[in-house]
Design an enzyme around this catalytic site. Structure first.
Site, PDB file in Angstrom:
ATOM      1  N   HIS A  20       0.942  -1.440   0.059  1.00  0.00           N
ATOM      2  CA  HIS A  20       0.403  -0.162   0.165  1.00  0.00           C
ATOM      3  C   HIS A  20       1.130   1.136  -0.361  1.00  0.00           C
ATOM      4  CE1 HIS A  20      -3.693  -2.006   1.009  1.00  0.00           C
ATOM      5  NE2 HIS A  20      -2.966  -3.058   1.354  1.00  0.00           N
ATOM      6  N   ASP A 131      -6.080   4.769   2.233  1.00  0.00           N
ATOM      7  CA  ASP A 131      -6.533   3.490   2.632  1.00  0.00           C
ATOM      8  C   ASP A 131      -7.889   3.355   2.423  1.00  0.00           C
ATOM      9  OD1 ASP A 131      -4.155   1.629   1.630  1.00  0.00           O
ATOM     10  OD2 ASP A 131      -5.766   0.768   2.488  1.00  0.00           O
ATOM     11  N   TRP A 373      -1.580  -7.398  -6.811  1.00  0.00           N
ATOM     12  CA  TRP A 373      -1.665  -5.943  -7.912  1.00  0.00           C
ATOM     13  C   TRP A 373      -0.793  -5.198  -8.460  1.00  0.00           C
ATOM     14  CZ3 TRP A 373      -4.885  -6.310 -11.658  1.00  0.00           C
ATOM     15  CH2 TRP A 373      -4.287  -4.899 -12.776  1.00  0.00           C
ATOM     16  N   SER A 375       2.763  -6.407  -8.133  1.00  0.00           N
ATOM     17  CA  SER A 375       3.702  -7.148  -8.907  1.00  0.00           C
ATOM     18  C   SER A 375       2.980  -7.154 -10.685  1.00  0.00           C
ATOM     19  CB  SER A 375       3.566  -8.095  -8.396  1.00  0.00           C
ATOM     20  OG  SER A 375       4.337  -7.896  -6.780  1.00  0.00           O
ATOM     21  N   GLU A 394      -6.791 -10.443  -3.023  1.00  0.00           N
ATOM     22  CA  GLU A 394      -7.666 -10.976  -4.174  1.00  0.00           C
ATOM     23  C   GLU A 394      -6.794 -11.153  -5.301  1.00  0.00           C
ATOM     24  OE1 GLU A 394      -5.459  -8.151  -3.432  1.00  0.00           O
ATOM     25  OE2 GLU A 394      -5.253  -6.843  -5.104  1.00  0.00           O
TER      26      GLU A 394
HETATM   27  N1  UDP Z   1       8.596  -6.004  -3.889  1.00  0.00           N
HETATM   28  C1  UDP Z   1       9.608  -5.223  -4.134  1.00  0.00           C
HETATM   29  N2  UDP Z   1      10.815  -6.477  -3.122  1.00  0.00           N
HETATM   30  C2  UDP Z   1      10.982  -7.502  -2.546  1.00  0.00           C
HETATM   31  C3  UDP Z   1       8.702  -7.653  -2.873  1.00  0.00           C
HETATM   32  C4  UDP Z   1       8.052  -6.887  -2.890  1.00  0.00           C
HETATM   33  O1  UDP Z   1      10.146  -4.429  -4.961  1.00  0.00           O
HETATM   34  O2  UDP Z   1      11.397  -8.051  -2.755  1.00  0.00           O
HETATM   35  C5  UDP Z   1       7.423  -4.682  -3.996  1.00  0.00           C
HETATM   36  C6  UDP Z   1       7.041  -5.231  -5.558  1.00  0.00           C
HETATM   37  O3  UDP Z   1       7.736  -4.548  -6.377  1.00  0.00           O
HETATM   38  C7  UDP Z   1       5.316  -4.327  -5.347  1.00  0.00           C
HETATM   39  C8  UDP Z   1       5.401  -4.354  -3.401  1.00  0.00           C
HETATM   40  O4  UDP Z   1       6.305  -4.324  -3.059  1.00  0.00           O
HETATM   41  O5  UDP Z   1       5.314  -3.308  -5.917  1.00  0.00           O
HETATM   42  C9  UDP Z   1       3.970  -5.184  -3.280  1.00  0.00           C
HETATM   43  O6  UDP Z   1       3.390  -5.078  -3.772  1.00  0.00           O
HETATM   44  P1  UDP Z   1       2.285  -6.508  -3.693  1.00  0.00           P
HETATM   45  O7  UDP Z   1       0.767  -5.646  -4.360  1.00  0.00           O
HETATM   46  O8  UDP Z   1       2.209  -7.210  -5.254  1.00  0.00           O
HETATM   47  O9  UDP Z   1       1.899  -7.586  -2.930  1.00  0.00           O
HETATM   48  P2  UDP Z   1       1.564  -7.539  -1.565  1.00  0.00           P
HETATM   49  O10 UDP Z   1       3.524  -7.323  -0.601  1.00  0.00           O
HETATM   50  O11 UDP Z   1       0.855  -6.498  -0.920  1.00  0.00           O
HETATM   51  O12 UDP Z   1       1.294  -9.094  -1.569  1.00  0.00           O
END
Ligand code: UDP
Length: 480
Positions: A20, A131, A373, A375, A394
């Site tokens: 977020h 948020d 989302w 990624s 989701e």
């Molecule tokens: N991310 C990163 N390096 C990592 C793991 C995650 O830069 O080793 C970043 C990724 O690029 C994305 C965010 O963290 O911008 C993860 O958000 P996402 O919605 O994909 O997944 P969540 O972590 O919320 O499940």
């Protein structure tokens, strides 16, 4: 923004989790770029994560305005462990603890209400983009006549799917939880199962919280979506005509990060030297490397990690694999001698990877993703075909967008949402999906479609593009 208009002040309030905070920071940078003054609210420890990329942005753009406002979050007083200002803190533990902690963490954020109201009263921003997890923010903003916009961090497809399922409850009419059904009303005959959705009992604490989120959204001034129209036009139209009439799509947000420093500086400090990582990628052939990551929260068990390792090795593909483990954790998940055997061919990053830097490199040819989302959109913007492996939240909806609508991905075959039961995927399935996404005629077709989407993403944020125009409309409306 028109040059004669007043500089609007936009207040951003992201939920304190990387998935977020990262897009919200990108969004704040984007607004500053277009002439607004951006203020991001966060807590003391999270401000340390945001400060460096903000300093980088300021150095690159000395005339633009962006700043952090720190709110108090006294963890111990709120019943949380000391320093627990981000789910990163507790998401490594076992799942029961995690569930309890998530709920506690969500409810603790109400503590911000007075501080937010104080800030709104004293600064009177033009709008507040808060948020979804802060439903009480709508009422707070209303007190001071400040429009509150909701940011979910999801795309139109998932938002529309959730709406249709909430409305029609098709999962109640199937004989078993693994029987596929078509999501009613949603364009495209999208097929999913009950096991893949988060079928929350509305009477539970979390269920009540979700209802509160929906109600606050209805009362808000609209929704900001990190997506672009051309990616999911049917679902953007559906969402606007059925759910939230006032929406603005302004993504993909990650593309605001153009150079090395900005791409490398997203989120936590990388657990690898970014230059070394790029040098390694430079030595690989174009489109030959698969990048594997399950995002910032998913907790993958050792047995599953071992199976991924064996599947990867059997696929023969070059890879960069991010494993979310603390340095010093026992490495029972790594097959003996694997790192030596794959040396020169594979790289394991323990901790945090500079994801966008890796995805955007020409050697990267596929992305095995948990379908978070952010990624997913980062993969789209990089023109990559994907292996989809949703885990929770989701993410199963996002998978269906990639595999059933965009047709740029191959599913690894995950069947269950983590809230139902942890899934287990065999090494054979991993091997097959990785091969399928990297080589062969169908892989080439998938790649061509993915590259086309990346071109559309780029066009959307350029002057005159759909996201560019939506942001213009937004700024014009809220600065008057
Ligand atoms: N991310 C990163 N390096 C990592 C793991 C995650 O830069 O080793 C970043 C990724 O690029 C994305 C965010 O963290 O911008 C993860 O958000 P996402 O919605 O994909 O997944 P969540 O972590 O919320 O499940």
């Amino acid at each position: 923004m028109r040059s004669n208009s007043r500089k609007p002040h936009v207040l951003f309030f992201p939920f304190m989790a990387h998935g977020h905070m990262i897009p919200t920071l990108d969004m704040a940078k984007l607004f500053s770029n277009r002439g607004a003054k951006s203020t991001i609210i966060t807590t003391p420890l999270n401000s340390k994560i945001l400060q460096k990329p903000i300093d980088t942005f300021r150095n690159l753009n000395p005339n633009l305005e962006i700043e952090i406002k720190i709110f108090d979050f006294p963890c111990v007083q709120l019943g949380l462990p000391e320093g627990c200002e981000n789910p990163d803190f507790f998401s490594m533990n076992n799942s029961e603890d995690r569930q309890y902690m998530s709920l506690k963490f969500f409810s603790s954020t109400r503590f911000f209400k007075d501080q937010l109201e104080n800030l709104l009263e004293t600064t009177r921003p033009d709008c507040l983009i808060a948020d979804m997890f802060f439903p009480w923010a709508t009422e707070s903003a209303e007190k001071f006549n400040v429009p509150r916009l909701v940011f979910h961090g999801k795309g139109y497809f998932a938002l529309s799917s959730e709406y249709c399922i909430r409305l029609h409850k098709p999962q109640k009419r199937v004989a078993s939880s693994c029987e596929p059904f078509v999501i009613p009303d949603l364009p495209g005959n999208i097929v999913i199962t009950q096991d893949q959705i988060l079928d929350r009992d509305e009477k539970t604490e979390m269920g009540k919280f979700m209802t509160e989120i929906k109600e606050s959204e209805v009362k808000s001034s609209g929704v900001i979506v990190n997506s672009f129209y051309e990616l999911e036009p049917d679902y953007a139209d559906f969402y606007k005509s059925n759910v939230a009439k006032r929406t603005w799509h302004i993504g993909p947000l990650s593309v605001i990060n153009r150079g090395f420093e900005e791409k490398a500086g997203r989120g936590k400090k990388a657990s690898i030297d970014e230059n070394e990582c790029l040098k390694w990628l430079d030595s690989m052939k174009p489109n030959s490397v698969i990048y594997i990551s399950f995002g910032s929260l998913a907790c993958i068990k050792n047995e599953q990690l071992m199976e991924i390792a064996l599947g990867l090795e059997a696929s023969g593909a070059s890879f960069i694999w991010v494993v979310r483990k603390n340095a010093g954790d026992e490495e029972e998940w790594l097959p003996e001698g694997m790192e030596e055997r794959t040396s020169g061919k594979g790289m394991i990053i323990r901790g945090w990877a500079p994801q966008v830097l890796i995805l955007d490199h020409q050697a990267t040819g596929g992305f095995l993703t948990h379908c978070g989302w952010n990624s997913l959109l980062e993969g789209v913007a990089a023109g990559l075909p994907m292996v989809t492996w949703p885990v929770g939240a989701e993410q199963f909806y996002n998978e269906k967008l990639v595999t059933q609508v965009l047709k740029t991905g191959v599913s690894v075959g995950a069947k269950r949402h983590v809230k139902v039961m942890e899934d287990f995927i065999s090494r054979e399935k991993v091997e097959k999906a990785v091969r399928e996404v990297l080589v062969g005629e169908e892989a080439e077709e998938r790649r061509r479609r993915a590259e086309k989407l990346a071109e559309m993403a780029k066009a959307a944020v350029e002057e005159g593009g759909s996201s560019f125009n939506d942001l213009n409309r937004f700024i014009e409306e809220f600065s008057s």
